[in-house]
Design a protein around this motif. Sequence first.
Motif, PDB file in Angstrom:
ATOM      1  N   ASP A  94       0.891  -1.005   0.126  1.00 47.66           N
ATOM      2  CA  ASP A  94      -0.081  -0.133  -0.324  1.00 47.66           C
ATOM      3  C   ASP A  94       0.574   1.130   0.399  1.00 47.66           C
ATOM      4  N   ALA A 139      -9.727  -3.644   6.191  1.00 51.58           N
ATOM      5  CA  ALA A 139     -10.510  -3.609   5.121  1.00 51.58           C
ATOM      6  C   ALA A 139      -9.665  -4.780   4.079  1.00 51.58           C
ATOM      7  N   GLN A 140      -8.341  -4.236   4.140  1.00 53.74           N
ATOM      8  CA  GLN A 140      -7.475  -5.414   3.308  1.00 53.74           C
ATOM      9  C   GLN A 140      -7.043  -6.189   4.433  1.00 53.74           C
ATOM     10  N   THR A 161      -9.321  -8.750   4.751  1.00 53.96           N
ATOM     11  CA  THR A 161      -9.730  -9.688   3.247  1.00 53.96           C
ATOM     12  C   THR A 161      -8.608 -10.898   3.179  1.00 53.96           C
ATOM     13  N   LEU A 169      -9.401   3.863  -8.849  1.00 59.60           N
ATOM     14  CA  LEU A 169      -9.766   3.151  -8.089  1.00 59.60           C
ATOM     15  C   LEU A 169      -8.662   3.788  -6.513  1.00 59.60           C
ATOM     16  N   THR A 179     -10.225   7.303  -5.394  1.00 61.49           N
ATOM     17  CA  THR A 179     -11.386   7.496  -5.228  1.00 61.49           C
ATOM     18  C   THR A 179     -11.436   6.798  -3.791  1.00 61.49           C
ATOM     19  N   TRP A 180     -10.568   5.341  -3.277  1.00 63.40           N
ATOM     20  CA  TRP A 180     -11.021   4.967  -2.237  1.00 63.40           C
ATOM     21  C   TRP A 180      -9.743   4.379  -1.793  1.00 63.40           C
ATOM     22  N   CYS A 208      -7.385  -0.136  -1.513  1.00 62.03           N
ATOM     23  CA  CYS A 208      -8.711  -0.736  -2.398  1.00 62.03           C
ATOM     24  C   CYS A 208      -8.046  -1.923  -2.956  1.00 62.03           C
ATOM     25  N   ALA A 216      -7.308  -5.248  -1.445  1.00 66.54           N
ATOM     26  CA  ALA A 216      -9.369  -5.445   0.000  1.00 66.54           C
ATOM     27  C   ALA A 216      -9.995  -6.121  -1.387  1.00 66.54           C
ATOM     28  N   LEU A 217      -9.637  -5.491  -3.239  1.00 66.63           N
ATOM     29  CA  LEU A 217     -10.318  -6.525  -3.345  1.00 66.63           C
ATOM     30  C   LEU A 217      -9.944  -8.083  -4.469  1.00 66.63           C
TER      31      LEU A 217
END
Length: 289
Positions: free
Chosen positions: A87, A188-189, A192, A248, A251-252, A256, A259-260
């Motif tokens: 990150d 989030a990351q 997940t 991406l 925005t997040w 993200c 996480a995705l």
Amino acid sequence: ARPSARAVVLGLLPGVLCAAAVAGLRLTEGRTRLLVAAAGTLAVALAVRALLRHSAPSAPGQPHAGPRTPGIRAWTCWLLAYAALGDGLLGVAVHGGPDGPPDGTASGAWPLAAAPVLALALACAPAAWLTRRFTARARHRLTASRGLEEFGASVRPLLLGVLGAFLGALAALLAVCGAVLHEPAAHAQALTLGALLLLARLLTTHGSTRAPAAALGAAAWAEAIAQASVFAARLPGCDPLGVPVDALVGTWGPGCVPALACGSAALALLAHATRTLSRASAHVPAEEG
């Protein structure tokens, strides 16, 4: 399902060593900090390996904790390394960086995220206990069930309960580590990734290795491609390659991407685990098969 004293020590060891390594990074500078980081990484990796080999129930017909899984170990190392440095690299890369190598701090040219890695290391203890608990209760239900359909119907909520309990424990550890280290908890990351690793562990323990390797590999490749696209966009005429990831991140935020990647892989692996672990063959020891 009651763990032995050895299993308890092995479960706590990765978190203790990781906490010591993070403290060492905070208290040292320069070359000494790099040596502390290298030694801490090696110590935690060896502790996790010992935990996986000795503290969980055996897969059917397999010694220790299941079949050898070098592919799974390699992808897991990548995902954990990304949790620590990915990150930070992506966040500075979309703005033209990094301007230097990582220095082991959260404020450097290539920031280090210690909170999620420490929380994941501390979560090894509940993960090992829950894996053992799931295996013991599933085998008990296998002997008590009057048919295969009844057994499958009883194991599926057990699997979801184990996953939910682990995510609850991990969320609490993330909050504590973030507060102590004064860093973003990266819920989030980290959640997940934790879900993905636990599901891979459950499947591996019960003899299924292909699906965990594929899921971990897919998540790792997604993260690697996202990073590579940002740097590839700096080449002449390749600007469009970085547009999706830039959008991406803008925005997040950089979190993200993992996480995705890990969330999608975890959902796919959960669907597979629900089918696989609800079969009696996943829980019958080899001598009974």
